[in-house]
Design an enzyme around this catalytic site. Structure first.
Site, PDB file in Angstrom:
ATOM      1  N   HIS A  33      22.865   5.945 -43.681  1.00 57.05           N
ATOM      2  CA  HIS A  33      23.332   6.590 -44.810  1.00 57.05           C
ATOM      3  C   HIS A  33      24.728   6.615 -44.814  1.00 57.05           C
ATOM      4  O   HIS A  33      25.687   7.413 -44.288  1.00 57.05           O
ATOM      5  CB  HIS A  33      22.891   8.271 -44.678  1.00 57.05           C
ATOM      6  CG  HIS A  33      21.507   8.499 -44.385  1.00 57.05           C
ATOM      7  ND1 HIS A  33      20.718   8.037 -43.247  1.00 57.05           N
ATOM      8  CD2 HIS A  33      20.531   8.931 -45.232  1.00 57.05           C
ATOM      9  CE1 HIS A  33      19.412   8.497 -43.578  1.00 57.05           C
ATOM     10  NE2 HIS A  33      19.373   8.862 -44.537  1.00 57.05           N
TER      11      HIS A  33
ATOM     12  N   PRO B 111      17.233  17.796 -38.633  1.00 51.53           N
ATOM     13  CA  PRO B 111      16.540  18.702 -39.320  1.00 51.53           C
ATOM     14  C   PRO B 111      17.395  19.760 -40.065  1.00 51.53           C
ATOM     15  O   PRO B 111      18.210  20.443 -39.596  1.00 51.53           O
ATOM     16  CB  PRO B 111      15.738  19.235 -38.262  1.00 51.53           C
ATOM     17  CG  PRO B 111      15.780  18.583 -37.046  1.00 51.53           C
ATOM     18  CD  PRO B 111      17.237  17.732 -37.165  1.00 51.53           C
ATOM     19  N   LEU B 112      17.474  19.286 -41.717  1.00 47.21           N
ATOM     20  CA  LEU B 112      18.332  20.103 -42.335  1.00 47.21           C
ATOM     21  C   LEU B 112      18.480  21.371 -42.044  1.00 47.21           C
ATOM     22  O   LEU B 112      17.447  22.116 -42.187  1.00 47.21           O
ATOM     23  CB  LEU B 112      18.362  19.593 -43.788  1.00 47.21           C
ATOM     24  CG  LEU B 112      18.643  18.163 -44.029  1.00 47.21           C
ATOM     25  CD1 LEU B 112      18.480  18.005 -45.236  1.00 47.21           C
ATOM     26  CD2 LEU B 112      20.093  17.679 -43.490  1.00 47.21           C
TER      27      LEU B 112
ATOM     28  N   HIS C  21      22.900   6.714 -50.982  1.00 44.12           N
ATOM     29  CA  HIS C  21      22.316   7.978 -50.056  1.00 44.12           C
ATOM     30  C   HIS C  21      21.942   7.449 -48.602  1.00 44.12           C
ATOM     31  O   HIS C  21      22.397   7.853 -47.727  1.00 44.12           O
ATOM     32  CB  HIS C  21      21.491   8.938 -50.845  1.00 44.12           C
ATOM     33  CG  HIS C  21      20.995  10.021 -49.579  1.00 44.12           C
ATOM     34  ND1 HIS C  21      21.737  11.338 -49.645  1.00 44.12           N
ATOM     35  CD2 HIS C  21      19.903  10.107 -48.925  1.00 44.12           C
ATOM     36  CE1 HIS C  21      21.285  11.928 -48.874  1.00 44.12           C
ATOM     37  NE2 HIS C  21      20.082  11.244 -48.109  1.00 44.12           N
TER      38      HIS C  21
ATOM     39  N   GLU D 166      12.900  34.851 -37.683  1.00 46.67           N
ATOM     40  CA  GLU D 166      12.425  34.117 -36.525  1.00 46.67           C
ATOM     41  C   GLU D 166      13.049  32.640 -36.309  1.00 46.67           C
ATOM     42  O   GLU D 166      13.304  32.334 -35.139  1.00 46.67           O
ATOM     43  CB  GLU D 166      10.646  33.994 -36.523  1.00 46.67           C
ATOM     44  CG  GLU D 166      10.132  35.165 -36.351  1.00 46.67           C
ATOM     45  CD  GLU D 166       9.984  35.924 -37.811  1.00 46.67           C
ATOM     46  OE1 GLU D 166       9.042  36.911 -37.862  1.00 46.67           O
ATOM     47  OE2 GLU D 166      10.200  35.366 -38.882  1.00 46.67           O
TER      48      GLU D 166
ATOM     49  N   PHE E 288       4.196  34.411 -34.722  1.00 42.73           N
ATOM     50  CA  PHE E 288       5.441  33.978 -35.707  1.00 42.73           C
ATOM     51  C   PHE E 288       6.389  32.965 -34.865  1.00 42.73           C
ATOM     52  O   PHE E 288       7.472  32.756 -35.632  1.00 42.73           O
ATOM     53  CB  PHE E 288       6.038  35.282 -36.155  1.00 42.73           C
ATOM     54  CG  PHE E 288       5.044  36.117 -36.853  1.00 42.73           C
ATOM     55  CD1 PHE E 288       4.250  35.696 -37.706  1.00 42.73           C
ATOM     56  CD2 PHE E 288       4.992  37.535 -36.325  1.00 42.73           C
ATOM     57  CE1 PHE E 288       3.460  36.688 -38.285  1.00 42.73           C
ATOM     58  CE2 PHE E 288       3.966  38.467 -37.122  1.00 42.73           C
ATOM     59  CZ  PHE E 288       3.328  37.852 -37.940  1.00 42.73           C
TER      60      PHE E 288
ATOM     61  N   HIS F 184       1.889  39.938 -27.754  1.00 41.80           N
ATOM     62  CA  HIS F 184       0.984  40.028 -28.594  1.00 41.80           C
ATOM     63  C   HIS F 184       0.273  38.783 -28.765  1.00 41.80           C
ATOM     64  O   HIS F 184       0.286  38.017 -29.554  1.00 41.80           O
ATOM     65  CB  HIS F 184       1.010  40.625 -29.965  1.00 41.80           C
ATOM     66  CG  HIS F 184       1.733  41.887 -29.919  1.00 41.80           C
ATOM     67  ND1 HIS F 184       2.834  42.111 -29.483  1.00 41.80           N
ATOM     68  CD2 HIS F 184       1.234  43.176 -30.518  1.00 41.80           C
ATOM     69  CE1 HIS F 184       3.239  43.603 -29.419  1.00 41.80           C
ATOM     70  NE2 HIS F 184       2.248  44.155 -30.002  1.00 41.80           N
TER      71      HIS F 184
ATOM     72  N   HIS G 260      -2.449  37.585 -37.512  1.00 43.27           N
ATOM     73  CA  HIS G 260      -1.395  37.998 -36.497  1.00 43.27           C
ATOM     74  C   HIS G 260      -1.904  37.615 -35.100  1.00 43.27           C
ATOM     75  O   HIS G 260      -1.411  37.809 -33.970  1.00 43.27           O
ATOM     76  CB  HIS G 260      -1.376  39.704 -36.472  1.00 43.27           C
ATOM     77  CG  HIS G 260      -0.396  40.263 -37.542  1.00 43.27           C
ATOM     78  ND1 HIS G 260      -0.422  39.861 -38.835  1.00 43.27           N
ATOM     79  CD2 HIS G 260       0.785  40.938 -37.465  1.00 43.27           C
ATOM     80  CE1 HIS G 260       0.437  40.306 -39.655  1.00 43.27           C
ATOM     81  NE2 HIS G 260       1.325  41.236 -38.655  1.00 43.27           N
TER      82      HIS G 260
END
Length: 664
Positions: free
Chosen positions: A26, A115-116, A260, A411, A437, A461, A473
């Site tokens: 790039h 990873p943006l 780019h 998270e 999560f 959990h 959940h």
């Protein structure tokens, strides 16, 4: 042409030459941001190329990591141990200059980006660590922790949702040593971004509580410098909005997505050289340009000045200075291993049937007293995760001397911020949420494992035992996903003893992250001999055995260990020779030597049943294709936990039936 422009052009030509040689990369972002980088690195960045790990250096994070040749060019020109041959090997096998900046490959790379959005979030973690460390250790007249974190980011970083999570929190906490640069070039891979990105970024960051410098010409060195000076003078985190031309210097491709993510081509590079007035051959930098870029002498000056400052601090506060050096070096207190082991032995001698999330809190209570470097937190679920203990002190905008972060419902942001804290040094970060999560944060967990950082992810959990909250959940596939992540250690303990062992392992681990998975429901403590207690730290061990060679082995984790033990008792009463193996950490067990693994799971004993309230398929590697697995093959349901365990087959009768099917 001004001297500054020539120095910036050195970045441009190195970047376009390396991308062209690799036939991959790039060039656009490095060419567009070269002027910003030149001003920042030569006039403001406090660093020493001869000592990239100097504790009080400024941190630089290239969040738009696809522009990696910008970073590599800067490191090379400034005098880091990254030679021209390294640049020529850009994106090649085993090079120190991979396609995106990778932590640990080249000196001066503070974090892996690509990873943006995660780079700017790591930067928030670094700035957070600086603020907390300064509050804990600085004293009047002795500012030994005093550095900035700078981050470059593009439109993609701002579009990713994690940037909202992290930058919102940075504003709330007043991280004034954090300065971000937005490369506002209006281009992404698909083309001009106005078709999909029309946010008012200035107002967005002002709403977060940031100081924003808008409308800066990213090719005007004086304007860039003035913006940085203003940012450093403001007590809030700062965003400098730099209007740039992507691929600046390329006559036919600048300002478009054509530059780019692809090499410019030989003809366009020749045209760019002419446009920039650069006469040298590829990878050839004039000596006078190198001389003006070289930061080694100035780096030695600033580090020596800090050394003198630290010596005065050590004379005035010897205990604080020794503690700061220990923590920055990443060394645990000398007594930790011994005291932690004594705590584990005490737990074994004093049984308690409690939820492993409560056992985790008890371990935090014990270990927190030993570890002032603990930096805890939770994504808004502290009363459920039980991540606070009596020594927890909340960190706020006005008082950063504490050791506990309220991350809010963030998270992904929490997890990537933790990685930034770990990379900065001085802390052992842990952060919690419900196991379900972790899905929001999965890529940050992957980055922790990739960078081998000591981030401790606490998940409670842990199964259908969550009960009435239902399948949204109730985690099913998450434990297997964590176990399948390279370099992630994953523990699911069966009682308070294994929970403390898991915490001890996570704290002492130096080469990667650990996920600690705890139950909501109470778990029965298992009896153990001293030998079994020692073997529990090996990730898998014989918990209950039989006389002679076993006919069948039951393997279980977490809440299902108690179930396996009860089933073993019933089978033994019927005259069957059955062994129970508790396997709280499969990855740790897998690392043991062959003799130990054979002693636990003899190859000759092929009748095996695995029991875990998680996805079933993971366990075939331990039971074989002819074994039996009592696990989940569907999502859960909303009902009381005891009804769900019976519905999905987690009963003594079902385990006994599976065992008898194999034995008969």
């Amino acid at each position: 042409m001004s001297s500054r422009k020539v120095l910036a052009n050195a970045i441009r030509v190195l970047s376009m030459d390396a991308v062209q040689k690799a036939n991959s990369g790039h060039p656009g972002a490095p060419m567009g941001m070269a002027d910003i980088a030149e001003v920042l690195w030569r006039d403001h960045l406090k660093h020493n190329p001869a000592n990239p790990q100097w504790a009080d250096r400024d941190r630089f994070v290239l969040s738009n990591g696809h522009g990696s040749m910008l970073h590599y060019s800067l490191l090379h020109l400034a005098g880091y141990d990254l030679g021209i041959e390294d640049l020529k090997q850009f994106r090649q096998l085993h090079s120190r200059t991979p396609g995106h900046p990778e932590y640990g490959y080249a000196p001066g790379i503070e974090t892996t980006t690509g990873p943006l959005g995660q780079g700017i979030t790591n930067a928030v973690g670094m700035a957070l660590a600086e603020k907390i460390l300064a509050a804990q250790f600085n004293r009047d007249g002795h500012d030994v922790v005093d550095h900035y974190t700078y981050s470059f980011m593009g439109d993609g970083c701002l579009m990713e949702g994690i940037s909202h999570e992290a930058c919102s929190l940075a504003g709330t906490l007043g991280l004034g040593k954090l300065i971000g640069f937005w490369d506002d070039n209006g281009i992404s891979i698909d083309g001009h971004v106005e078709g999909w990105f029309t946010d008012d970024t200035v107002k967005r960051f002002e709403a977060y509580g940031w100081h924003v410098v808008a409308g800066v010409d990213g090719h005007d060195s004086d304007a860039i410098n003035a913006a940085i000076v203003a940012a450093k003078a403001d007590p809030r985190p700062s965003l400098i909005c730099c209007k740039t031309i992507i691929g600046f210097g390329s006559p036919n491709k600048s300002g478009s997505h054509d530059c780019h993510g692809a090499p410019l081509g030989d003809a366009e590079i020749a045209a760019a050289r002419e446009f920039l007035g650069w006469k040298e051959a590829p990878f050839d930098i004039p000596a006078d340009v190198y001389a003006k870029w070289d930061a080694k002498a100035q780096g030695q000056v600033v580090e020596s000045a800090w050394d003198q400052k630290f010596a005065a601090y050590a004379a005035a506060y010897p205990e604080l200075a020794a503690e700061l050096k220990r923590r920055v070096a990443g060394e645990l207190p000398a007594n930790f291993n011994q005291d932690a082991q004594a705590y584990i032995e005490q737990l074994q001698a004093n049984p308690a049937n409690i939820a492993s999330r409560k056992a985790s809190q008890n371990a935090l209570e014990a270990f927190g007293a030993l570890l002032p470097e603990f930096l805890g937190g939770s994504a808004d679920l502290a009363p459920s995760n039980l991540t606070m203990y009596s020594g927890s002190k909340s960190i706020t905008h006005d008082d950063a001397s504490g050791n506990y972060m309220h991350y809010g419902v963030r998270e992904f942001g929490m997890s990537a911020i933790m990685n930034g804290v770990a990379l900065h040094g001085g802390f052992v970060p842990y952060g919690a949420t419900f196991l379900m999560f972790m899905e929001y944060a999965r890529n940050a967990l992957r980055m922790a494992a990739l960078m081998k950082q000591r981030s401790i992810f606490v998940y409670t959990h842990d199964s259908i035992g969550l009960g009435e909250d239902g399948p949204t959940h109730q985690p099913v596939e998450q434990i297997a996903s964590l176990r399948l992540t390279p370099n992630m250690s994953t523990w699911r303990p069966c009682d308070q003893v294994e929970s403390a062992i898991a915490w001890k392992y996570a704290v002492e681990r130096q080469d990667g992250p650990t996920s600690l998975i705890f139950s909501r429901q109470n778990l029965a403590q298992q009896p153990r001999t001293a030998a079994q207690l020692a073997d529990a730290a090996k990730g898998g061990y014989v918990l209950v055995d039989c006389d002679g060679t076993p006919e069948l082995i039951l393997i279980a984790t977490g809440s299902e260990v108690e179930l396996a033990v009860k089933a073993q008792a019933e089978l033994a009463a019927a005259g069957r020779r059955v062994r129970v193996v508790s396997m709280p950490a499969t990855d740790v067990f897998d690392k043991q030597d062959a003799a130990y693994k054979e002693s636990v799971l003899p190859a000759a004993v092929t009748a095996r049943v695995a029991v875990e309230a998680g996805i079933a398929d993971f366990w075939y590697k331990y039971v074989g294709l002819n074994g039996r697995i009592i696990g989940m093959t569907t999502f859960g349901e909303s009902a009381p936990a005891e009804q769900l365990f019976e519905m999905f087959g987690f009963t003594v009768a079902n385990v006994v039936a599976a065992a008898n099917e194999l034995l008969n």
